[in-house]
Design a protein around this motif. Structure first.
Motif, PDB file in Angstrom:
ATOM      1  N   ASP A  72      -5.655  12.840  -2.734  1.00 21.33           N
ATOM      2  CA  ASP A  72      -6.508  11.830  -3.368  1.00 21.33           C
ATOM      3  C   ASP A  72      -7.447  11.245  -2.325  1.00 21.33           C
ATOM      4  O   ASP A  72      -6.999  10.775  -1.278  1.00 21.33           O
ATOM      5  CB  ASP A  72      -5.682  10.711  -3.989  1.00 21.33           C
ATOM      6  N   ALA A  73      -8.733  11.248  -2.616  1.00 23.45           N
ATOM      7  CA  ALA A  73      -9.730  10.813  -1.637  1.00 23.45           C
ATOM      8  C   ALA A  73      -9.636   9.319  -1.353  1.00 23.45           C
ATOM      9  O   ALA A  73      -9.842   8.885  -0.215  1.00 23.45           O
ATOM     10  CB  ALA A  73     -11.135  11.169  -2.133  1.00 23.45           C
ATOM     11  N   SER A  74      -9.349   8.510  -2.369  1.00 21.06           N
ATOM     12  CA  SER A  74      -9.296   7.060  -2.144  1.00 21.06           C
ATOM     13  C   SER A  74      -8.171   6.676  -1.194  1.00 21.06           C
ATOM     14  O   SER A  74      -8.356   5.826  -0.314  1.00 21.06           O
ATOM     15  CB  SER A  74      -9.136   6.322  -3.479  1.00 21.06           C
ATOM     16  N   ALA A  75      -7.014   7.294  -1.361  1.00 20.43           N
ATOM     17  CA  ALA A  75      -5.898   7.002  -0.461  1.00 20.43           C
ATOM     18  C   ALA A  75      -6.244   7.412   0.965  1.00 20.43           C
ATOM     19  O   ALA A  75      -5.987   6.669   1.926  1.00 20.43           O
ATOM     20  CB  ALA A  75      -4.636   7.730  -0.936  1.00 20.43           C
ATOM     21  N   ALA A  76      -6.843   8.593   1.117  1.00 18.32           N
ATOM     22  CA  ALA A  76      -7.241   9.055   2.445  1.00 18.32           C
ATOM     23  C   ALA A  76      -8.289   8.141   3.054  1.00 18.32           C
ATOM     24  O   ALA A  76      -8.273   7.861   4.259  1.00 18.32           O
ATOM     25  CB  ALA A  76      -7.779  10.479   2.349  1.00 18.32           C
ATOM     26  N   TRP A  77      -9.208   7.661   2.233  1.00 19.90           N
ATOM     27  CA  TRP A  77     -10.271   6.771   2.708  1.00 19.90           C
ATOM     28  C   TRP A  77      -9.679   5.485   3.287  1.00 19.90           C
ATOM     29  O   TRP A  77     -10.102   5.016   4.348  1.00 19.90           O
ATOM     30  CB  TRP A  77     -11.218   6.456   1.567  1.00 19.90           C
ATOM     31  N   THR A 183     -17.093   0.761  -9.414  1.00 17.08           N
ATOM     32  CA  THR A 183     -18.017   1.802  -8.971  1.00 17.08           C
ATOM     33  C   THR A 183     -17.785   3.120  -9.688  1.00 17.08           C
ATOM     34  O   THR A 183     -16.822   3.272 -10.447  1.00 17.08           O
ATOM     35  CB  THR A 183     -17.855   2.038  -7.458  1.00 17.08           C
ATOM     36  N   ALA A 184     -18.663   4.083  -9.401  1.00 20.83           N
ATOM     37  CA  ALA A 184     -18.540   5.404  -9.998  1.00 20.83           C
ATOM     38  C   ALA A 184     -17.455   6.232  -9.333  1.00 20.83           C
ATOM     39  O   ALA A 184     -16.756   6.999  -9.984  1.00 20.83           O
ATOM     40  CB  ALA A 184     -19.882   6.138  -9.910  1.00 20.83           C
ATOM     41  N   GLY A 185     -17.329   6.115  -8.013  1.00 17.96           N
ATOM     42  CA  GLY A 185     -16.363   6.933  -7.286  1.00 17.96           C
ATOM     43  C   GLY A 185     -15.665   6.157  -6.198  1.00 17.96           C
ATOM     44  O   GLY A 185     -16.024   5.010  -5.898  1.00 17.96           O
ATOM     45  N   LEU A 186     -14.666   6.795  -5.576  1.00 21.97           N
ATOM     46  CA  LEU A 186     -13.789   6.126  -4.614  1.00 21.97           C
ATOM     47  C   LEU A 186     -13.289   4.793  -5.181  1.00 21.97           C
ATOM     48  O   LEU A 186     -13.161   3.804  -4.457  1.00 21.97           O
ATOM     49  CB  LEU A 186     -14.505   5.910  -3.277  1.00 21.97           C
ATOM     50  N   CYS A 187     -13.002   4.809  -6.468  1.00 24.51           N
ATOM     51  CA  CYS A 187     -12.628   3.564  -7.157  1.00 24.51           C
ATOM     52  C   CYS A 187     -11.364   2.953  -6.577  1.00 24.51           C
ATOM     53  O   CYS A 187     -11.206   1.728  -6.590  1.00 24.51           O
ATOM     54  CB  CYS A 187     -12.426   3.833  -8.644  1.00 24.51           C
ATOM     55  N   GLY A 188     -10.462   3.779  -6.066  1.00 16.14           N
ATOM     56  CA  GLY A 188      -9.184   3.286  -5.584  1.00 16.14           C
ATOM     57  C   GLY A 188      -9.182   2.780  -4.161  1.00 16.14           C
ATOM     58  O   GLY A 188      -8.113   2.486  -3.617  1.00 16.14           O
TER      59      GLY A 188
END
Length: 383
Positions: A72-77, A183-188
């Protein structure tokens, strides 16, 4: 026991992937998951060993972030922001750094952009400001924000006539979080605004990341901070795109277009598009890791000049751009089913395109790196 960042990241992959819809829904990294990841050491990858960190080589940091983002990109971010913000410790006085990072559960967050103002008041700065993109701040014990140093006649200037600024480190209790993150992306990622008003910050608890000398003389502490951040952003982009390709490839084995007896995987155009996407991502990833290695070798030898920095920054911008292109290919492969919010590829596509707007990998980086490639004067601190 030696810390293995990639193995630790892999140990969280299943849970993160399973909880990705929850992370998206609550618009932040859940506190229990953040705590477990902190206890496992993922937020301490950049910290030196004498502060309880792991002094992880850059390529391993990149691989760990890529592994998390595949889930998941948000967790990694959030891990990327927390780990890179902790690099402030390498320029803080040793005693203060130990105080800030004493607990293994400490998470830091912050924004480099100098959106605040700091007024000189003896041994303190009096800081006010509001910052955007405060990723992971809800789980942070300490939050940093860049602030312009103010003199009696306006901003203090450096030798180039540019305003001087420093990262100010605030206890989380002194920071107001403002829920703007829809937002549209990276919502998490919980990348909401935060602000302070007339907060007194001891001068020792602030750093100029480009000009303050390191207080921990290790190669990782000397690794250029913008390169470290760009590397982290691009690593998340690459992992997210790989996750998109894996999801699309798996779905293509069984999905059939309306009225067709063949699966998507059996269609010639899908085969060709998928193969090109895999090749594009693999090439961008190889370029990315090659330049990390080149700069890391240069840092270790004390010769991290403009050229290896520029190569990495270009590779990171290209990786993020390519990852977004590849995520679109995976999204388009699935046709109408991909437009539904519960579809993993919907989130992958949106996350990929938000990542490309981060200043460290945005299209503007091609202009900056192109200047260097064409031999035009460029300040090293821009890279």
């Amino acid at each position: 026991m030696t810390f293995n960042a990639v193995a630790v990241a892999s140990s969280f992959a299943e849970e993160i992937h399973r909880r990705a819809p929850e992370i998206e829904s609550v618009r932040r990294l859940p506190a229990d998951l953040a705590k477990k990841m902190a206890q496992a050491g993922l937020f301490r990858m950049v910290l030196p060993v004498n502060l309880g960190g792991h002094d992880t080589p850059p390529a391993q940091i990149a691989l760990a972030l890529e592994t998390l983002a595949q889930a998941d990109a948000s967790a990694a971010w959030c891990v990327m922001i927390g780990a890179t913000t902790a690099a402030m410790a390498n320029r803080l006085p040793a005693g203060l750094a130990r105080e800030v990072f004493a607990s293994p559960e400490v998470i830091t967050a912050g924004v480099f952009a100098p959106m605040g103002k700091a007024v000189d008041d003896g041994d303190h700065w009096v800081v006010s400001g509001r910052w955007q993109w405060g990723s992971g701040s809800q789980n942070a014990s300490w939050i940093a924000g860049g602030a312009i140093l103010m003199g009696p006649d306006g901003p203090q200037l450096d030798e180039h006539g540019q305003p001087l600024h420093r990262m100010m480190l605030f206890p989380a209790a002194e920071v107001e979080l403002i829920d703007t993150w829809r937002t549209a992306g990276l919502c998490g990622t919980g990348s909401l605004d935060f602000q302070v008003k007339d907060v007194r910050v001891p001068k020792a608890r602030s750093v100029a990341l480009h000009s303050d000398p390191v207080t921990v003389n290790t190669p990782l502490a000397r690794f250029p901070i913008f390169c470290l951040l760009a590397m982290g952003v691009a690593g998340v982009a690459l992992g997210n795109a790989r996750g998109a390709l894996l999801a699309a490839g798996a779905a293509a084995q069984t999905k059939k277009a309306a009225g067709s007896q063949r699966t998507m995987a059996e269609r010639n155009v899908v085969q060709a598009d998928f193969a090109r996407a895999v090749a594009k991502l693999s090439a961008a990833r190889a370029h990315y890791f090659e330049t990390i290695g080149v700069l890391w070798t240069a840092v270790q030898s004390g010769e991290a000049g403009l050229e290896p920095r520029n190569r990495l920054r270009l590779a990171c911008a290209h990786a993020a751009e390519t990852a977004a292109d590849v995520s679109k290919v995976a999204y388009d492969m699935m046709g109408g089913s991909a437009v539904y919010l519960e579809n993993d590829l919907q989130r992958r596509f949106r996350d990929a395109n938000v990542i490309t707007h981060h200043a460290m990998v945005s299209p503007a980086m091609y202009e900056l790196t192109g200047r260097v490639l064409l031999g035009l004067p460029t300040r090293a601190d821009q890279l």
